[in-house]
Scaffold this active site. Sequence first.
Site, PDB file in Angstrom:
ATOM      1  CG  HIS A 202      43.420  32.024  42.121  1.00 52.51           C
ATOM      2  ND1 HIS A 202      44.388  30.634  42.352  1.00 52.51           N
ATOM      3  CD2 HIS A 202      44.126  32.545  43.452  1.00 52.51           C
ATOM      4  CE1 HIS A 202      45.132  31.019  43.118  1.00 52.51           C
ATOM      5  NE2 HIS A 202      45.202  31.950  43.875  1.00 52.51           N
TER       6      HIS A 202
HETATM    7  C1  UD1 Z   1      43.853  34.852  48.465  1.00 51.37           C
HETATM    8  C2  UD1 Z   1      45.251  35.197  48.156  1.00 51.37           C
HETATM    9  C3  UD1 Z   1      45.949  34.147  47.382  1.00 51.37           C
HETATM   10  C4  UD1 Z   1      45.483  32.698  47.435  1.00 51.37           C
HETATM   11  C5  UD1 Z   1      44.121  32.810  47.421  1.00 51.37           C
HETATM   12  C6  UD1 Z   1      43.495  31.293  47.402  1.00 51.37           C
HETATM   13  C7  UD1 Z   1      45.880  37.263  49.004  1.00 51.37           C
HETATM   14  C8  UD1 Z   1      46.643  38.631  48.568  1.00 51.37           C
HETATM   15  N1  UD1 Z   1      45.822  36.415  48.267  1.00 51.37           N
HETATM   16  O1  UD1 Z   1      43.323  35.193  46.860  1.00 51.37           O
HETATM   17  O2  UD1 Z   1      47.282  33.989  47.519  1.00 51.37           O
HETATM   18  O3  UD1 Z   1      46.270  32.172  46.585  1.00 51.37           O
HETATM   19  O4  UD1 Z   1      43.444  33.597  48.389  1.00 51.37           O
HETATM   20  O5  UD1 Z   1      42.021  31.371  47.072  1.00 51.37           O
HETATM   21  O6  UD1 Z   1      45.723  37.086  50.408  1.00 51.37           O
HETATM   22  N2  UD1 Z   1      35.555  35.711  47.372  1.00 51.37           N
HETATM   23  C9  UD1 Z   1      34.589  35.015  47.642  1.00 51.37           C
HETATM   24  N3  UD1 Z   1      34.242  34.184  48.683  1.00 51.37           N
HETATM   25  C10 UD1 Z   1      35.155  33.884  49.481  1.00 51.37           C
HETATM   26  C11 UD1 Z   1      36.568  34.799  49.368  1.00 51.37           C
HETATM   27  C12 UD1 Z   1      36.711  35.413  48.375  1.00 51.37           C
HETATM   28  O7  UD1 Z   1      33.420  34.998  46.776  1.00 51.37           O
HETATM   29  O8  UD1 Z   1      35.032  33.225  50.328  1.00 51.37           O
HETATM   30  C13 UD1 Z   1      35.547  36.378  46.077  1.00 51.37           C
HETATM   31  C14 UD1 Z   1      35.267  38.026  46.480  1.00 51.37           C
HETATM   32  O9  UD1 Z   1      34.893  38.465  45.392  1.00 51.37           O
HETATM   33  C15 UD1 Z   1      36.716  38.535  46.643  1.00 51.37           C
HETATM   34  C16 UD1 Z   1      37.396  37.767  45.600  1.00 51.37           C
HETATM   35  O10 UD1 Z   1      36.884  36.286  45.485  1.00 51.37           O
HETATM   36  O11 UD1 Z   1      36.768  39.969  46.242  1.00 51.37           O
HETATM   37  C17 UD1 Z   1      39.014  37.686  46.037  1.00 51.37           C
HETATM   38  O12 UD1 Z   1      39.192  37.196  47.267  1.00 51.37           O
HETATM   39  P1  UD1 Z   1      40.583  37.572  48.073  1.00 51.37           P
HETATM   40  O13 UD1 Z   1      40.534  37.245  49.439  1.00 51.37           O
HETATM   41  O14 UD1 Z   1      40.554  39.246  47.959  1.00 51.37           O
HETATM   42  O15 UD1 Z   1      41.800  36.870  47.278  1.00 51.37           O
HETATM   43  P2  UD1 Z   1      41.885  35.666  46.372  1.00 51.37           P
HETATM   44  O16 UD1 Z   1      41.971  36.127  44.992  1.00 51.37           O
HETATM   45  O17 UD1 Z   1      40.907  34.745  46.876  1.00 51.37           O
END
Ligand code: UD1
Length: 366
Positions: A202
């Site tokens: 991821h």
């Molecule tokens: C975040 C953390 C990362 C961690 C990861 C675990 C930061 C900078 N990064 O990255 O360190 O390893 O979490 O998962 O804080 N989304 C969903 N549902 C959710 C959450 C996210 O669909 O419940 C999707 C959304 O499209 C979102 C994307 O995932 O834009 C990324 O989510 P985000 O929280 O921005 O960062 P992660 O890549 O999950």
Amino acid sequence: TQVLCVAGARPNFMKIAPVMAALAETGIAAQLLHTGQHYDAAMSDSFFADLGIPRPDHHLEVGSGSHAVQTAEVMKRFEPVLESVQPQAVLVVGDVNSTLACALVAAKHGVRVIHVEAGLRSYDRGMPEEINRVLTDQISDLLFITEKSALANLVREGIDPARVEFVGNVMIDTLHRNLERAVPASLTLGTLLPHYAVLTLHRPSNVDDPATLAGLLDVIGEINRSLPVVLPLHPRTRGNIEKFGFTARLDGLHILPPLGYLEMLGLMRDAKLVLTDSGGIQEETTALGVPCLTLRENTERPITIAEGTNVLVGPDPAAIRAAFNDVMSNGGKAGRIPEYWDGRAAMRIAHTLQGWLPQRKGTRAA
Ligand code: UD1
């Protein structure tokens, strides 16, 4: 309330669980705040249920957004909560955007910041988490570290070693507490695979660039022909695979939705091999004694290389193929359990806080 604890994203939940339990056990009055950075049932709710984390006292419901928007939203919504709770200290864990956002608000309010899992450094400022780690540590008053290498990192950045304490790894507390309850892989997979690999992917550096992601999925496809590959798909990765038109590259892999903690733990425990770009999984495989190939150029958790089962392989397909062949012929790297990864890290934190909090009544002197 003495300590306001913060969690926001999946990798925070297994760290905050033992901390909340240890604070309760030692009689320290704590509240829990969920920023809502992760909000899907599979990315959030299931961890609260599986790990018995108390229902959050506060929920900010920030959701997804660019880094600036997400960080800013957490800050804006956290400030009034902090003002009304008036804790003696704010406790943050790990390195996600929620960690930095809440630490920054607390520090500006003169409320002491406690950082659990401080001092880890990849020395790669291209990683958003590295920025979060460096900045959070700079404004923290008490820094708990999981491995001794973190102390040298912090001292190099001018942090007073008197504020740093080596307590071990709270995430491994959670692993110890739940290993017996882990869901057997055959149940999660719906079939018995005597041998398989688990893959998690991821990191933006691996999944946001089409060429890199294609290269990774292609070599995984190859591996899958000799050892079945199970891939619980993170929403970011699933989204990009669809966007780039790579869905066919998943053919033949065992694709799963994001798993609950107990399912993932069982899946890793029973695996022949784990391939990952996660931070926490590098540590969990070391604790489980399962070989791990890390699909990154660097790691902020060097003890998993020095003592554990982890090998740093990077995203290059040829290197992944070579490391995979080595595991298949030699069984992979053996390791030992790092110091203080013994299930008692959170109790060490609570005991330290019992002495530290009373000396810090109210807020920091101006
Ligand atoms: C975040 C953390 C990362 C961690 C990861 C675990 C930061 C900078 N990064 O990255 O360190 O390893 O979490 O998962 O804080 N989304 C969903 N549902 C959710 C959450 C996210 O669909 O419940 C999707 C959304 O499209 C979102 C994307 O995932 O834009 C990324 O989510 P985000 O929280 O921005 O960062 P992660 O890549 O999950």
